[in-house]
Design a protein around this motif. Structure first.
Motif, short mmCIF file in Angstrom:
data_model
loop_
_atom_site.label_atom_id
_atom_site.label_comp_id
_atom_site.label_asym_id
_atom_site.label_seq_id
_atom_site.Cartn_x
_atom_site.Cartn_y
_atom_site.Cartn_z
N HIS A 107 -22.60 1.06 41.22
CA HIS A 107 -22.37 2.49 41.37
C HIS A 107 -20.90 2.79 41.06
N ILE A 108 -20.64 3.67 40.11
CA ILE A 108 -19.26 4.06 39.80
C ILE A 108 -18.64 4.74 41.02
N HIS A 109 -19.34 5.71 41.58
CA HIS A 109 -18.95 6.34 42.85
C HIS A 109 -19.90 5.78 43.90
N HIS A 110 -19.37 5.01 44.84
CA HIS A 110 -20.21 4.21 45.72
C HIS A 110 -21.24 5.05 46.45
N TRP A 111 -22.44 4.45 46.63
CA TRP A 111 -23.54 5.14 47.32
C TRP A 111 -23.11 5.56 48.73
N ALA A 112 -22.39 4.69 49.41
CA ALA A 112 -21.98 4.98 50.78
C ALA A 112 -21.01 6.15 50.85
N ASP A 113 -20.33 6.44 49.73
CA ASP A 113 -19.39 7.55 49.68
C ASP A 113 -20.02 8.82 49.12
N GLY A 114 -21.33 8.82 49.03
CA GLY A 114 -22.01 10.01 48.53
C GLY A 114 -22.42 9.94 47.08
N GLY A 115 -22.19 8.79 46.43
CA GLY A 115 -22.58 8.66 45.03
C GLY A 115 -24.09 8.62 44.86
N THR A 116 -24.56 9.19 43.79
CA THR A 116 -26.00 9.24 43.53
C THR A 116 -26.43 8.03 42.72
N THR A 117 -27.72 7.75 42.75
CA THR A 117 -28.27 6.65 41.96
C THR A 117 -28.91 7.22 40.71
N ASN A 118 -28.11 7.38 39.69
CA ASN A 118 -28.61 7.83 38.39
C ASN A 118 -27.75 7.23 37.30
N LEU A 119 -28.12 7.49 36.08
CA LEU A 119 -27.45 6.84 34.96
C LEU A 119 -25.99 7.24 34.84
N ASP A 120 -25.66 8.47 35.21
CA ASP A 120 -24.28 8.94 35.09
C ASP A 120 -23.35 8.31 36.12
N ASN A 121 -23.92 7.62 37.10
CA ASN A 121 -23.10 7.01 38.15
C ASN A 121 -23.30 5.51 38.21
N ALA A 122 -23.71 4.92 37.09
CA ALA A 122 -24.02 3.49 37.10
C ALA A 122 -23.39 2.81 35.89
N VAL A 123 -23.12 1.52 36.05
CA VAL A 123 -22.57 0.73 34.96
C VAL A 123 -23.00 -0.72 35.19
N LEU A 124 -23.24 -1.45 34.09
CA LEU A 124 -23.59 -2.87 34.19
C LEU A 124 -22.31 -3.70 34.25
N LEU A 125 -22.25 -4.62 35.22
CA LEU A 125 -21.11 -5.53 35.36
C LEU A 125 -21.61 -6.92 35.69
N CYS A 126 -21.02 -7.93 35.07
CA CYS A 126 -21.35 -9.30 35.43
C CYS A 126 -20.81 -9.59 36.83
N GLY A 127 -21.23 -10.71 37.41
CA GLY A 127 -20.83 -11.01 38.78
C GLY A 127 -19.32 -11.04 38.96
N HIS A 128 -18.61 -11.67 38.02
CA HIS A 128 -17.16 -11.74 38.16
C HIS A 128 -16.52 -10.36 38.12
N HIS A 129 -16.88 -9.55 37.14
CA HIS A 129 -16.23 -8.25 37.01
C HIS A 129 -16.71 -7.25 38.06
N HIS A 130 -17.92 -7.47 38.59
CA HIS A 130 -18.36 -6.65 39.72
C HIS A 130 -17.44 -6.89 40.92
N ARG A 131 -17.17 -8.17 41.19
CA ARG A 131 -16.26 -8.48 42.30
C ARG A 131 -14.85 -8.01 42.00
N HIS A 132 -14.42 -8.20 40.76
CA HIS A 132 -13.05 -7.81 40.39
C HIS A 132 -12.84 -6.30 40.55
N LEU A 133 -13.82 -5.51 40.14
CA LEU A 133 -13.67 -4.05 40.22
C LEU A 133 -13.60 -3.57 41.67
N HIS A 134 -14.25 -4.30 42.57
CA HIS A 134 -14.22 -3.89 43.98
C HIS A 134 -12.90 -4.24 44.65
N HIS A 135 -12.08 -5.07 44.00
CA HIS A 135 -10.82 -5.50 44.60
C HIS A 135 -9.65 -5.30 43.64
#
Length: 416
Positions: free
Chosen positions: A352-380
């Motif tokens: 989720h580009i804008h996190h679900w817990a922060d009110g982000g919606t689950t749709n294509l405009d708020n989603a992106v594909l990330l591999c495991g490494h870059h998913h973790r990297h983006l969160h930190h």
């Protein structure tokens, strides 16, 4: 060092345009020898720089999952070539200093340095440092007479020359080391070509080679006297048969929450009129006949596409990005969207580009594909993800990495 390398670059640039045709033959040969020696010495400098960057952790600090991935993006190397570069840089830094000095002096090539390093490592496991130094000295001396391939053969019996009393035991150690190198160097590379085909290259270790041959050899025999396929074509078709069998086995792991599958995109009118081509989710094109054949045994998923092919709507609103929404995300991003990453969709998480817990919606405009490494990297990290004017993701680097913070995109998954 940067200034010195810049000066060297200017000198080499002047030599590029120099009229080689005007040189007499002795000077032409001397120039070739000098260029070859300079190439070796520059390789020593390059390896030193790679080792320092790897040791500092610079590639990971800049968002790469590894130094090899960072080198591929920075220097346009293949991943196997980058790994070999890192391994040799590490070995030269931590191993016998005589090998690095021989390379720096232009006496040995990179390939010869790799062979001597491997041999020195093997010798060190079965003898003392003094004997290892003798082995290195002998191999460096032989390097002026033999290429890397022949040098490796000589290296397998180097102790016959420097320590004959332990040669037999060392020979077994050399075999074990060769097996470890085979495991380290195993790889399979898939290269997409401009005409929609896929080129396979790689190196299999002995066990996998046996499995591969045992699997496809029974399927490569001619089907009859009228079979005009070449041996290479029969092996190709055998590999396709094995893949079909694997997909039908129901034993493959899930791919992002879905069963292992191939995904073909086409238009409904083109499908029913038998006129349109189709596109696989990995970007390859299929002929109309192939699309029709696959559709005979396929699930058809309606999805609304815009004029430029971007997915507009799949009609799902939920927290988890799975099923139709994930397939739509794969069609748009085609793999990990982080700049410089080539991980395919099946290795990626839906973020989720804008996190679900922060009110982000689950749709294509708020989603992106990330591999495991870059998913973790983006969160930190301080990277910012946004959708560009064309609906595709782009990444704004932190100010410490790029003061201008120019948005970056992934170009490894582009199809046009």
């Amino acid at each position: 060092m940067v200034e010195e390398l810049a000066l060297a670059d200017d000198v080499v640039a002047a030599c590029v345009d120099a009229p080689a045709w005007a040189l007499p033959e002795p000077e032409l040969i001397a120039a070739l020898d000098a260029a070859h020696r300079l190439e070796r010495r520059l390789a020593a400098v390059k390896l030193t720089l790679v080792r320092e960057l790897d040791g500092r952790g610079t590639p990971r600090a800049q968002g790469a999952s590894s130094t090899a991935v960072w080198l591929r993006e920075r220097l346009r190397l293949t991943i196997p070539a980058a790994r070999r570069l890192i391994d040799l840089a590490t070995a030269l830094d931590t191993g016998n200093p005589g090998i690095r000095q021989a390379l720096a002096d232009g006496h040995i090539s990179v390939d010869q340095a790799r062979v001597i390093t491997d041999t020195a490592t093997t010798v060190n496991t079965s003898t003392d440092a003094e004997t290892a130094d003798k082995a290195v000295g002998a191999l460096v001396g032989w390097a002026s007479q033999f290429d890397a391939t022949h040098l490796r053969k000589l290296g397998t019996r180097i102790l016959d020359h420097v320590a004959p009393d332990i040669a037999d035991a060392a020979a077994q150690a050399a075999l074990d080391a060769e097996a470890r190198r085979a495991a380290r160097d195993r790889h399979l590379t898939l290269s997409e070509q401009t005409d929609g085909r896929l080129r396979l290259t790689g190196t299999l270790d002995a066990e996998t080679a046996g499995l591969f041959r045992a699997t496809i050899d029974p399927l490569t025999a001619p089907s009859g006297p009228d079979d005009t396929r070449s041996p290479g074509q029969r092996r190709h078709d055998a590999l396709a048969d094995v893949c079909r069998l694997a997909l039908r086995s129901d034993e493959l792991p899930d791919s992002g929450g879905d069963p292992a599958q191939i995904v073909v995109t086409t238009t409904y009118d083109a499908l029913t009129r038998q006129l349109g081509a189709g596109a696989l989710d990995i970007g390859l094109q299929l002929t109309p006949d192939t699309v029709r054949r696959l559709a005979c045994d396929a699930t058809i998923l309606p999805t609304v596409l815009g004029g430029t092919g971007q997915v507009l709507d799949v009609g799902r609103q939920r927290r988890l990005i799975t099923g139709p929404l994930r397939r739509a995300l794969v069609l748009r991003d085609r793999g990990c969207a982080f700049p410089g990453c080539d991980r395919p969709p099946r290795w990626c998480h839906a973020h989720h580009i804008h996190h679900w817990a922060d009110g982000g919606t689950t749709n294509l405009d708020n989603a992106v594909l990330l591999c495991g490494h870059h998913h973790r990297h983006l969160h930190h990290s301080d990277w910012i993800i946004q959708l560009g004017h064309d609906g595709h993701p782009e990444f704004v680097p932190p100010a410490w990495l790029d003061p201008e913070q120019l948005p970056r995109r992934n170009h490894y998954h582009r199809r046009t």
